[in-house]
Structure formats: C-alpha cells, structure tokens
Design an enzyme around this catalytic site. Structure first.
Site, mmCIF file in Angstrom:
data_model
loop_
_atom_site.group_PDB
_atom_site.id
_atom_site.type_symbol
_atom_site.label_atom_id
_atom_site.label_comp_id
_atom_site.label_asym_id
_atom_site.label_seq_id
_atom_site.Cartn_x
_atom_site.Cartn_y
_atom_site.Cartn_z
ATOM 1 N N PRO A 50 0.818 -1.212 0.000
ATOM 2 C CA PRO A 50 0.000 0.000 0.000
ATOM 3 C C PRO A 50 0.850 1.261 0.000
ATOM 4 O O PRO A 50 1.984 1.254 0.450
ATOM 5 C CB PRO A 50 -0.783 -0.109 1.309
ATOM 6 C CG PRO A 50 0.113 -0.906 2.211
ATOM 7 C CD PRO A 50 0.896 -1.841 1.325
ATOM 8 N N ASP A 51 0.281 2.320 -0.521
ATOM 9 C CA ASP A 51 0.938 3.625 -0.477
ATOM 10 C C ASP A 51 0.488 4.318 0.813
ATOM 11 O O ASP A 51 -0.696 4.602 0.984
ATOM 12 C CB ASP A 51 0.526 4.447 -1.701
ATOM 13 C CG ASP A 51 1.210 5.808 -1.743
ATOM 14 O OD1 ASP A 51 1.850 6.178 -0.733
ATOM 15 O OD2 ASP A 51 1.106 6.492 -2.763
ATOM 16 N N ARG A 53 0.724 7.202 1.699
ATOM 17 C CA ARG A 53 0.209 8.563 1.510
ATOM 18 C C ARG A 53 -1.253 8.561 1.038
ATOM 19 O O ARG A 53 -1.908 9.583 1.046
ATOM 20 C CB ARG A 53 1.034 9.313 0.453
ATOM 21 C CG ARG A 53 2.481 9.557 0.816
ATOM 22 C CD ARG A 53 3.176 10.290 -0.329
ATOM 23 N NE ARG A 53 4.615 10.143 -0.276
ATOM 24 C CZ ARG A 53 5.280 9.119 -0.757
ATOM 25 N NH1 ARG A 53 4.631 8.121 -1.307
ATOM 26 N NH2 ARG A 53 6.584 9.056 -0.688
ATOM 27 N N ASN A 124 12.763 1.769 -3.697
ATOM 28 C CA ASN A 124 11.870 1.040 -2.797
ATOM 29 C C ASN A 124 12.598 0.557 -1.543
ATOM 30 O O ASN A 124 13.781 0.211 -1.600
ATOM 31 C CB ASN A 124 11.236 -0.139 -3.531
ATOM 32 C CG ASN A 124 10.380 0.325 -4.697
ATOM 33 O OD1 ASN A 124 9.890 1.448 -4.699
ATOM 34 N ND2 ASN A 124 10.205 -0.524 -5.693
ATOM 35 N N HIS A 143 17.241 4.539 -1.205
ATOM 36 C CA HIS A 143 16.558 5.112 -0.037
ATOM 37 C C HIS A 143 16.650 4.213 1.186
ATOM 38 O O HIS A 143 15.887 4.357 2.138
ATOM 39 C CB HIS A 143 15.102 5.438 -0.400
ATOM 40 C CG HIS A 143 14.986 6.520 -1.435
ATOM 41 N ND1 HIS A 143 13.836 6.784 -2.133
ATOM 42 C CD2 HIS A 143 15.912 7.400 -1.904
ATOM 43 C CE1 HIS A 143 14.053 7.791 -2.969
ATOM 44 N NE2 HIS A 143 15.305 8.169 -2.854
ATOM 45 N N SER A 216 8.035 7.759 -10.732
ATOM 46 C CA SER A 216 7.607 9.084 -11.196
ATOM 47 C C SER A 216 8.802 9.966 -11.571
ATOM 48 O O SER A 216 8.627 11.037 -12.144
ATOM 49 C CB SER A 216 6.794 9.777 -10.098
ATOM 50 O OG SER A 216 7.603 9.947 -8.945
#
Length: 294
Positions: A50-51, A53, A124, A143, A216
C-alpha cells in the site's frame, strides 16, 4: 538542484526512432548486455504494497490515530525522535516477509541470471528485489533498507532481522547495549544517501541500456540519474505515465511502454521469447518461499 550527466540533447539528428521490438532485438543479440535498471513504487504495487500517503489505504487511516502533521513526517528524524510509533507502524507493514515479488521483479532477476544486469537502482524500501534473488552487490537501495539497522545513540549496527519480533509485536526496538532507539537503515529526509548510491558515477557511463520501471522520477537526486547515461544509449521506460526526461527531453533512442507495469513487462518478455523461462523461474522461486513459509 544537481542534475547528473551531460550531453543528452533532445535533437534526434534525423535518426530513426527506436521501437520496443528494436530494443528487445538489441538485448537478444547481446548488443545491450550492461543493463542499468531504475525502479520505484510502481514496481511493487502489483505485490499489494500500500501507499502510506493514499487516503484510500488502511495504512494511512491507521497512521491518523497518531495525529501526524502530514504523512511524510514519519520519515523526518526530528519527528522520529519525538514519536517513533508511526514509523514503526509503517515498518511493521513493510518489513521483509509480508509481501512477495511479482512478475516484474522476477523479470529483473532473469536479466541477472542471463548476465545482462549491470546494476539495479531502486527507490523502494520493501526489499522485494532481495527476495526475488538479486544479490546485494547488484543492488543500490538508494533510499535504504530494512536489512540492517543502527542504534540512534551508540551507532552500533545490527541485522534488521534481529528486531523483527519486536516490530511485529508493536514494540519500539531498543539497543541491547545502550538501550537507545533502533532505526532501520532507511534514508530519512535530510540524511545522506548510502555510499553505494555513488556507484552511479561509473555504472551509468558503462551502461549500454537504461531500463526505467514504475517510477515518477520526481525525487532527487535519484531522478537525475535518468539523464546520466551516454547519449547513444537507448532508454526504455515501462511506466503508467511519461515522466522525467522521457517527457521533457525525449531522445530518438527513447522508448516508452505506457500503462500497467506488469503488462508492459509481459510485452517485453514475449518479444524476447523468455515467457516459458520466466514462468519456470517464478514457479521455482515461489516454491522456495512457500517452503520457508514467507
């Protein structure tokens, strides 16, 4: 803002535009054998991640009980020191073992098995590239990762798995030596990127194909890497939308396969003639995960 790479003008110079079939033929002929891959959240959403945000996700709703000022605050050190609970709720959801790689992850694994993957750069933090069998030396987790963790006080390093039970039990992991709060090695806002990120200086100059999947291309400095390959190098985008330099500075040797990421990867696999091979790999790896109970 720093942008990596030079010499990628937008002029095709009258050269014929590449197609998806052209790119797959270059791979088949081994004319492209040093492939650098860049991936983002779109690679993992087919795995069900899930995102945090998205107001539609249960994860976002769960975070609201902590009255965080805005969703991104859970990745800010100042907020983490004030209240690490929201971050650990997210960590519980994303901790390795909760989700499985999907078709697109295993396609990247097949590139590795065929000796075609120079390096995989991922934004990710879900670790699904590792679960798919891509070794740490072929990965740049730009990240950060849950695979290791560090005490925020004494800076001792630990395997992330050491604290899994505590995270799953909704506890805040503490250092067994100094009792400081443990933080997985995820890059928070304002923190330096992992040293391995700077492998891009050599990798992107060596690459003979850039594959961009499910991102993105908005977060810097990761996004600028898309412009760091040599101007003669083809770039293939498999993504929902046209993004980054594919949108604002397209090249004659750019190819964009837009829409659902898994469908785009399936199209590439079919053109390469790897369909059966990939299905066999997925079957074998799924059986391994079943045996481990993950």
């Amino acid at each position: 803002m720093v942008f990596f790479g030079v010499g990628r003008g937008g002029d095709s110079g009258g050269k014929v535009k590449l197609t998806l079939k052209d790119v797959t033929e270059l791979i088949q002929k081994k004319e492209c054998s040093r492939i650098v891959v860049m991936t983002g959240a779109g690679l993992s959403t087919p795995s069900g991640i899930p995102d945090f945000r998205s107001p539609k996700s249960g994860l976002y709703d769960n975070l609201q009980q902590y009255n965080i000022p805005y969703p991104e605050a859970i990745f800010e050190l100042s907020y983490f020191f004030l209240n690490p609970k929201p971050f650990y709720m997210l960590a519980k959801e994303l901790y390795p073992g909760n989700y499985r790689p999907n078709y697109a992850h295993y396609f990247l694994r097949l590139l590795l098995d065929k000796g075609l993957l120079l390096r995989l750069y991922t934004q990710n933090i879900d670790g699904l590239e590792r679960v798919a069998g891509i070794p740490a030396d072929k990965l740049v987790e730009a990240h950060g990762t849950f695979a290791s963790a560090t005490c925020t006080v004494c800076r001792r390093s630990y395997p992330g798995e050491d604290f899994r039970a505590e995270v799953m039990a909704d506890k805040i992991p503490k250092c067994p030596v100094c009792t400081g709060t443990i933080k997985p090695d995820i890059v928070f806002f304002g923190e330096e990127l992992p040293h391995r990120f700077f492998l891009h200086v050599a990798d992107f100059q060596r690459a003979d194909l850039l594959l961009v999947v499910g991102t993105s291309l908005e977060v810097e400095p990761f996004a600028s890497l898309a412009g760091a390959v040599r101007s003669s190098v083809p770039r293939l985008l498999i993504n929902r939308d046209l993004v980054g330099p594919f949108a604002y500075q397209p090249q004659y040797n750019d190819v964009a396969e837009l829409g659902d990421v898994v469908s785009g990867v399936e199209k590439v696999v079919a053109l390469l003639g790897w369909k059966e091979e990939l299905q066999e790999l997925i079957k074998k790896e799924t059986e391994k995960l079943d045996a481990k109970g993950k």
